[in-house]
Design a protein around this motif. Structure first.
Motif, mmCIF file in Angstrom:
data_model
loop_
_atom_site.group_PDB
_atom_site.id
_atom_site.type_symbol
_atom_site.label_atom_id
_atom_site.label_comp_id
_atom_site.label_asym_id
_atom_site.label_seq_id
_atom_site.Cartn_x
_atom_site.Cartn_y
_atom_site.Cartn_z
ATOM 1 N N ALA A 69 22.307 77.730 -93.015
ATOM 2 C CA ALA A 69 22.954 78.274 -91.827
ATOM 3 C C ALA A 69 22.257 79.527 -91.323
ATOM 4 O O ALA A 69 22.238 79.805 -90.120
ATOM 5 N N SER A 70 21.679 80.293 -92.240
ATOM 6 C CA SER A 70 21.000 81.527 -91.850
ATOM 7 C C SER A 70 19.500 81.333 -91.623
ATOM 8 O O SER A 70 18.788 82.285 -91.326
ATOM 9 N N GLU A 71 19.038 80.082 -91.781
ATOM 10 C CA GLU A 71 17.620 79.750 -91.638
ATOM 11 C C GLU A 71 16.759 80.555 -92.615
ATOM 12 O O GLU A 71 15.652 80.988 -92.300
ATOM 13 N N ASP A 72 17.301 80.711 -93.829
ATOM 14 C CA ASP A 72 16.614 81.452 -94.888
ATOM 15 C C ASP A 72 15.886 80.461 -95.797
ATOM 16 O O ASP A 72 16.436 79.969 -96.778
ATOM 17 N N HIS A 73 14.643 80.170 -95.440
ATOM 18 C CA HIS A 73 13.853 79.209 -96.213
ATOM 19 C C HIS A 73 13.666 79.652 -97.661
ATOM 20 O O HIS A 73 13.673 78.836 -98.577
ATOM 21 N N LEU A 74 13.462 80.941 -97.859
ATOM 22 C CA LEU A 74 13.157 81.446 -99.193
ATOM 23 C C LEU A 74 14.281 81.151 -100.179
ATOM 24 O O LEU A 74 14.054 80.580 -101.251
ATOM 25 N N THR A 75 15.521 81.518 -99.813
ATOM 26 C CA THR A 75 16.638 81.274 -100.722
ATOM 27 C C THR A 75 16.934 79.788 -100.859
ATOM 28 O O THR A 75 17.317 79.312 -101.929
ATOM 29 N N SER B 181 0.784 82.157 -101.707
ATOM 30 C CA SER B 181 0.186 81.771 -102.987
ATOM 31 C C SER B 181 1.149 81.920 -104.158
ATOM 32 O O SER B 181 1.282 81.013 -104.985
ATOM 33 N N ARG B 182 1.848 83.061 -104.242
ATOM 34 C CA ARG B 182 2.741 83.262 -105.381
ATOM 35 C C ARG B 182 3.950 82.334 -105.308
ATOM 36 O O ARG B 182 4.390 81.797 -106.311
ATOM 37 N N MET B 183 4.478 82.168 -104.113
ATOM 38 C CA MET B 183 5.595 81.229 -103.937
ATOM 39 C C MET B 183 5.150 79.817 -104.285
ATOM 40 O O MET B 183 5.899 79.036 -104.894
ATOM 41 N N ARG B 184 3.929 79.482 -103.926
ATOM 42 C CA ARG B 184 3.413 78.151 -104.234
ATOM 43 C C ARG B 184 3.323 77.947 -105.750
ATOM 44 O O ARG B 184 3.703 76.894 -106.273
ATOM 45 N N ALA C 107 8.900 70.635 -100.693
ATOM 46 C CA ALA C 107 8.845 70.062 -99.343
ATOM 47 C C ALA C 107 9.525 70.959 -98.324
ATOM 48 O O ALA C 107 9.147 70.976 -97.143
ATOM 49 N N ALA C 108 10.534 71.722 -98.764
ATOM 50 C CA ALA C 108 11.267 72.588 -97.844
ATOM 51 C C ALA C 108 10.546 73.899 -97.567
ATOM 52 O O ALA C 108 11.001 74.699 -96.759
ATOM 53 N N SER C 109 9.422 74.108 -98.223
ATOM 54 C CA SER C 109 8.671 75.354 -98.042
ATOM 55 C C SER C 109 7.224 75.041 -97.703
ATOM 56 O O SER C 109 6.315 75.301 -98.488
ATOM 57 N N PRO C 110 6.981 74.472 -96.518
ATOM 58 C CA PRO C 110 5.628 74.027 -96.172
ATOM 59 C C PRO C 110 4.635 75.159 -95.956
ATOM 60 O O PRO C 110 3.425 74.947 -96.024
ATOM 61 N N LYS C 111 5.118 76.382 -95.705
ATOM 62 C CA LYS C 111 4.219 77.505 -95.425
ATOM 63 C C LYS C 111 4.286 78.561 -96.526
ATOM 64 O O LYS C 111 4.168 79.756 -96.262
ATOM 65 N N ALA C 112 4.453 78.142 -97.745
ATOM 66 C CA ALA C 112 4.590 79.080 -98.860
ATOM 67 C C ALA C 112 3.291 79.828 -99.111
ATOM 68 O O ALA C 112 2.197 79.265 -99.038
#
Length: 394
Positions: A240-246, A283-286, A276-281
């Motif tokens: 709902a908040s468009e918070d991809h990270l969480t 390096s560390r997130m990846r 799949a929900a984080s296509p633009k992660a």
């Protein structure tokens, strides 16, 4: 009394499972043990259920979960020929805020702890996709006119960080009651206040992060059903908040929960969904996401896939370490933990121990909870290796 009518619904599910009567009973007993209520059902009990005798109310959720895990989809009370119970009846469309408050209040109440603790981890849980939840947040019923600002959002985020610090130091059993109380008394009520759209979205993201933390700490106590409920609320609010990270972090956390419980295919599904929900992660997130994919793949026996994910995580971590901005607590020590898990799942106990020891040497001292947990795992594997070598010598 006349004999009861055979339970056709349960019979169909039993046939679909492919189990013998004994296997069915053993699975119920295994789930009961995992819930903390050991059971000793045998073939005659299952036979009686199929013939129409109603299982005890406390056992029905175990039967439904066992069947759901076996057939790979949710199984309802009605499908299994069981009557619904008051606790099973939920509002058709409960609001996110109302559901969050109910969950937090139950978790706050010490008298409810034993009830919450018997919730089962469900492999048939319906997980929302990012497009399904983004931008969707039902309007909360408003009482007195109140407004919130970014300072309130910052307060919720700061409190979440403090609770997370306590979790790192002392574990979830100490910190989670604070999280539940703060969620009910402060954080969730903010969601019903007047605010500009940008502030509302920021607050939903902050509360989502708090829900994720509460779920993470519930896992720490073995309250797996409760953890899943918190995780689902985190996903709703993050979307709902468009918070991809969480959103991605929560899916990954659910994968960690599944893999630690031995549900490899479910862990793989959740880890893939997080990636799949984080296509633009970055390096560390990846590395954070792919390391979990490696562990889940290894548990399913996909050796080549697991090793490929692990190499990808190592490359991503090398890139991340050359940059100044870190992501959370995922660092080389964390990646070595995943290396250890992959090696162990693929049968290399000695290699797993070596990686875990190296991870322990690199781990920052602030993460006491993680150090305790992982050293216990290390000790178990060292004992396993010694026992195996002793058998080989004998």
């Amino acid at each position: 009394m006349p004999n009861p009518k055979a339970n056709a619904g349960l019979e169909r599910l039993y046939r679909e499972s492919g189990w013998t009567l004994r296997q069915f009973a053993q699975e119920i007993n295994r789930l009961g043990t995992g819930r903390g209520t050991p059971l000793r059902y045998r073939e005659p009990s299952v036979h009686q259920w199929l013939k129409g005798h109603m299982p005890k109310e406390a056992v029905r959720p175990l039967i439904l979960e066992a069947l759901a895990r076996k057939v790979g989809r949710p199984v309802t009370h009605s499908e299994a020929g069981f009557p619904s119970t008051p606790g099973d009846r939920q509002p058709d469309h409960p609001s996110t805020v109302e559901g969050l408050l109910n969950l937090g209040r139950q978790d706050m109440d010490p008298s409810r702890r034993s009830i919450l603790g018997v919730g089962l981890f469900s492999v048939a849980l319906t997980i929302p996709n990012w497009p399904d939840v983004v931008g969707r947040m039902e309007a909360a019923q408003k009482g007195d006119i109140q407004r919130m600002g970014m300072a309130d959002v910052q307060a919720v985020s700061a409190m979440t960080e403090r609770i997370s610090d306590l979790d790192d130091q002392f574990g979830g059993r100490t910190a989670r009651p604070m999280a539940a109380a703060f969620l009910v008394n402060t954080a969730a009520p903010y969601l019903g206040m007047e605010a500009p759209e940008s502030v509302r979205k920021a607050m939903m993201g902050a509360v989502s992060d708090l829900c994720y933390l509460a779920g993470y700490m519930a896992v720490d106590e073995g309250l797996h059903g409760l953890a899943q409920r918190y995780y689902l609320k985190a996903l709703e609010l993050a979307g709902a908040s468009e918070d991809h990270l969480t959103f991605c972090t929560t899916l990954r956390g659910m994968s960690v929960q599944a893999v630690d419980l031995g549900h490899g295919p479910e862990a793989m599904r959740l880890a893939d969904a997080a990636s799949a929900a984080s296509p633009k992660a970055g390096s560390r997130m990846r590395a954070f996401l792919v390391g979990q994919q490696a562990h889940a793949a290894a548990q399913t026996g996909a050796r080549v896939q697991a090793q490929g994910y692990l190499r990808e995580a190592e490359v991503a971590m090398e890139k991340a370490e050359s940059q100044s901005k870190a992501f959370g607590s995922y660092d080389p020590s964390s990646l070595l933990y995943h290396t250890s898990q992959v090696r162990y799942e693929l049968g290399d106990i000695a290699g797993s121990i070596a990686a875990m020891e190296q991870s322990d040497r690199l781990r920052q001292s602030v993460y006491r909870r993680t150090r305790v947990r992982h050293r216990c795992t290390l000790a178990e594997r060292q004992l396993e290796l010694v026992s195996r070598d002793s058998v080989s010598v004998t």
